[in-house]
Design a protein around this motif. Structure first.
Motif, short mmCIF file in Angstrom:
data_model
loop_
_atom_site.label_atom_id
_atom_site.label_comp_id
_atom_site.label_asym_id
_atom_site.label_seq_id
_atom_site.Cartn_x
_atom_site.Cartn_y
_atom_site.Cartn_z
N SER A 48 0.95 -1.22 -0.09
CA SER A 48 -0.01 0.20 0.02
C SER A 48 0.72 1.27 -0.10
O SER A 48 2.16 1.23 0.39
N LYS A 49 0.39 2.50 -0.35
CA LYS A 49 0.99 3.55 -0.33
C LYS A 49 0.32 4.64 0.54
O LYS A 49 -1.17 4.60 0.62
N VAL A 50 1.03 5.47 0.94
CA VAL A 50 0.30 6.89 1.73
C VAL A 50 0.54 7.92 0.70
O VAL A 50 1.53 7.97 0.28
N GLY A 51 -0.55 8.52 0.59
CA GLY A 51 -0.48 9.67 -0.42
C GLY A 51 -0.62 11.08 0.31
O GLY A 51 -1.32 10.96 1.55
N LEU A 52 -0.22 12.17 -0.30
CA LEU A 52 -0.42 13.35 0.27
C LEU A 52 0.06 13.73 1.68
O LEU A 52 -0.77 14.53 2.61
N THR A 53 1.23 13.34 1.94
CA THR A 53 1.81 13.37 3.27
C THR A 53 2.65 14.63 3.21
O THR A 53 2.97 15.15 4.34
N SER A 54 2.86 14.99 2.25
CA SER A 54 3.96 16.31 2.14
C SER A 54 2.93 17.59 2.06
O SER A 54 2.13 17.63 1.19
N VAL A 183 13.45 19.33 -4.03
CA VAL A 183 14.18 18.96 -2.71
C VAL A 183 13.23 18.66 -1.60
O VAL A 183 12.31 19.27 -1.49
N GLY A 184 13.80 17.86 -0.71
CA GLY A 184 12.94 17.60 0.47
C GLY A 184 13.73 16.90 1.42
O GLY A 184 15.01 16.83 1.56
N ALA A 221 5.50 11.31 -0.40
CA ALA A 221 6.38 12.26 -0.89
C ALA A 221 7.38 12.93 -0.05
O ALA A 221 6.81 13.43 0.98
N LEU A 222 8.59 13.13 -0.16
CA LEU A 222 9.75 13.93 0.40
C LEU A 222 9.79 15.28 -0.11
O LEU A 222 10.61 16.18 0.50
N GLY A 223 9.19 15.74 -1.31
CA GLY A 223 9.22 16.84 -1.77
C GLY A 223 8.12 17.09 -2.95
O GLY A 223 7.31 16.21 -2.96
N PRO A 224 7.97 18.15 -3.56
CA PRO A 224 6.94 18.43 -4.54
C PRO A 224 7.02 17.24 -5.64
O PRO A 224 8.09 16.91 -6.23
N MET A 225 5.76 17.01 -6.23
CA MET A 225 5.73 16.29 -7.29
C MET A 225 6.17 17.14 -8.50
O MET A 225 6.24 18.22 -8.70
N VAL A 226 6.80 16.15 -9.55
CA VAL A 226 7.39 16.92 -10.77
C VAL A 226 6.71 16.31 -12.15
O VAL A 226 6.63 15.05 -12.32
N ALA A 227 6.09 16.88 -12.92
CA ALA A 227 5.49 16.16 -14.09
C ALA A 227 6.69 15.56 -14.99
O ALA A 227 7.76 16.14 -15.05
N ALA A 228 6.37 14.33 -15.62
CA ALA A 228 7.34 13.67 -16.24
C ALA A 228 6.74 13.52 -17.97
O ALA A 228 5.51 13.55 -18.03
N SER A 229 7.75 13.63 -18.60
CA SER A 229 7.40 13.33 -20.20
C SER A 229 8.10 12.42 -20.91
O SER A 229 9.42 11.95 -20.13
N ALA A 230 7.98 12.00 -21.98
CA ALA A 230 8.75 11.02 -22.73
C ALA A 230 10.02 11.40 -22.92
O ALA A 230 10.36 12.50 -23.08
#
Length: 256
Positions: A48-54, A183-184, A221-230
């Motif tokens: 399982s995952k924990v989300g929205l912790t940061s 960073v985080g 998450a230890l820091g902000p999410m970042v959008a990923a591209s191909a």
């Protein structure tokens, strides 16, 4: 709607108005129905995952509490393994610390000692989150119903012992092509990744789905999410825990 979005690769409208914007139990009921459907299709639960912790991620998505989702074996990737183009709809990446359990956590209220005793080892990870909701237009109810926006997760391959890591103070840098993009530190994850794992253990047990030996826990998450591209490569470096890379394949024809 969510299953159709996942199978077609075409995101759907938000579902919050269908289940109640503030009805968390209804959102988790949708999540369970869809996950039960996946299990019947032959997928295997592995944790399982924990989300929205940061706080940074909560601010990004406009929510104020954590949530959880379930992890399937076919979501797991090895360090540096290529993520096929088109496998995800609108991926974002975040660096996390993983706990792998060697004992069950069956109680509705656990102590920190229970969790420490149950943990076999830690791994660095990159969670590749994805939303079946168009444009990430999500509320807490939307992301819960959508299995906490689970996509994939990339695990490092060098386990470390819990006693050898300062989980509160460990720094994290997430790089894209060698340049820092997030960073985080451990403290960004509900104050401590162990606190996030405790919340998960208690919440799942209270809902009748206790964590078991062998389970993988993505602590958040230890820091902000970042959008990923191909074509992009991301590397997470977590002090004392190690590093891990997520590699996105080029799109068909080499387009980005």
């Amino acid at each position: 709607m969510l299953r159709q979005a996942a199978s077609s690769g075409q995101p759907c409208a938000p579902v919050r108005n269908l289940i109640g914007c503030n009805d968390i139990d209804a959102a988790y009921a949708v999540q369970r129905l869809n996950n039960d459907h996946q299990i019947k299709q032959g997928r295997r639960l592995v944790g399982s995952k924990v989300g929205l912790t940061s706080p940074a991620v909560q601010k990004q998505l406009g929510v104020d509490q954590p949530d959880f989702g379930r992890l399937f074996a076919d979501m797991a990737l090895c360090d540096g393994e290529e993520i096929a183009a088109g496998r995800l709809i609108q991926p974002k990446v975040e660096a996390e610390i993983v706990l792998v359990l060697e004992q069950d956590l069956p109680h509705e209220k656990h102590t920190l000692a229970d969790l420490i005793r149950a943990t076999a080892y830690l791994l660095p990870a990159i969670e590749v989150v994805d939303s079946r909701i168009a444009d990430w237009d999500i509320s807490l109810a939307d992301t819960i119903a959508d299995n906490a926006s689970c996509g994939l997760f990339v695990l490092g391959n060098r386990p470390v012992r819990l006693k050898d890591v300062d989980l509160l103070g460990c720094g994290m840098v997430l790089e894209r092509a060698g340049e820092p993009v997030s960073v985080g530190a451990g403290a960004a994850c509900l104050g401590n990744p162990l606190r996030a794992a405790l919340w998960l253990a208690d919440t799942l047990a209270q809902r009748g789905d206790a964590l078991r030996a062998g389970d993988i826990i993505l602590t958040g998450a230890l820091g902000p999410m970042v959008a990923a591209s191909a074509g992009e490569v991301f590397t997470a470096r977590i002090e004392g825990v190690g590093q891990v890379s997520a590699r996105f394949a080029q799109a068909a024809g080499g387009a980005q």
